[in-house]
Design an enzyme around this catalytic site. Structure first.
Site: not given
Length: 311
Positions: A156, A182, A256, A259, A282, A291
């Site tokens: 990110r 995150k 993004h 990414r 993730h 994806y």
């Protein structure tokens, strides 16, 4: 225990998110914005926190979706985030003994349409990266290194600009970068040879010059004042490079984009979805599986264009 004032109750919750839950500064800032808007709505109704009912919360979700309170209308995803913020706040008040029930409990968020990530082709990525390195001075070397790193690792933009020099290992063959995602979750991601070359050129030939204008910082990516490059500046670099590369407006280059392109191109090349999940950081493979829909669409398009009896 007497109930705190609304302002104090909000600050206690934000402190709880920061200190006890370890939420990032960006997440806490988003919660502050969402809950400040909610408080303004309650004030307009002359309602205290302990007087809020489930119907009030349901009405508020409609208000933020339409913008009828004078604020910007929120998309379904943003409205869901806002609902999560006030559900968490009311739950916190219950846990702290300041309320007897959570009026937001059980309210379902607005339905969200399935959004597929926007990726650009490998050819467009190459044009973007070449454009980023156009020009003289330390800026183009930094810009090329930044975008090469983003595409090579799927990081990110916030993760890239928060990198410190000690987080980089540019040893050929085993190059890797330590990223903090995150919730400050750490992961180590390999760095490809093209990004290693670009980063090495930046670190040797450009970063020392940029650092000379500052007071000393461990940040990898610096601005012209020698301070850490901001996320907004990194986004501006990406946008300017896309314009210079002449990418079509339909490419919708965003923070993004690289990414998404990283993940899509890996899966198109046969990478296992769980490996891509780990590389992206993730928490759930379900997030990564979106994806696979992108690559399935690409395969379908090739099939329709190529098979003699596809149509």
């Amino acid at each position: 225990m007497p109930a705190p004032t609304t302002a104090r109750a909000l600050q206690e919750y934000l402190d709880h998110l920061t200190i006890e839950r370890g939420r990032s500064a960006n997440t806490v800032a988003a919660y502050r914005r969402d809950l400040s808007r909610y408080i303004a709505y309650l004030d307009s109704l002359e309602l205290a926190l302990d007087a809020v009912t489930t119907q009030v919360v349901e009405d508020y979700v409609v208000v933020v979706r339409t913008g009828s309170d004078g604020g910007a209308p929120l998309a379904a995803g943003s409205a869901a985030r806002s609902l999560a913020a006030l559900r968490g706040w009311h739950g916190f008040l219950v846990d702290e003994g300041h309320a007897t029930h959570n009026p937001a409990h059980g309210i379902r968020p607005p339905a969200q349409g399935k959004r597929l990530p926007k990726a650009i082709s490998t050819h467009e990525v190459e044009r973007l990266l070449e454009a980023a390195g156009t020009g003289d001075g330390p800026g183009p070397l930094r810009d090329r290194a930044l975008l090469e790193l983003l595409y090579s690792t799927g990081a990110r933009i916030s993760e890239a600009v928060n990198l410190d020099v000690d987080d980089l290992d540019l040893t050929p063959g085993t190059a890797a970068v330590r990223l903090f995602g995150k919730g400050s979750k750490e992961r180590v991601v390999p760095v490809g040879s093209y990004a290693v070359v670009a980063l090495d050129a930046y670190m040797v030939r450009a970063r020392p010059e940029l650092a000379g204008a500052g007071r000393g910082t461990p940040a990898v990516f610096l601005n012209t004042r020698g301070a850490r490059l901001s996320r907004q500046s990194a986004w501006a670099i990406l946008r300017a490079s896309a314009e210079l590369a002449g990418l079509p407006e339909s490419a919708h280059v965003s923070p993004h984009t690289l990414r998404h392109s990283f993940a899509t191109h890996l899966l198109s090349g046969g990478a296992d979805v769980r490996v891509v999940q780990e590389l992206l950081g993730h928490a759930s493979v379900t997030t990564t599986q979106i994806y696979t829909m992108v690559t399935a669409d690409a395969m379908r398009e090739v099939y329709v264009q190529s098979h003699p009896r596809a149509l």
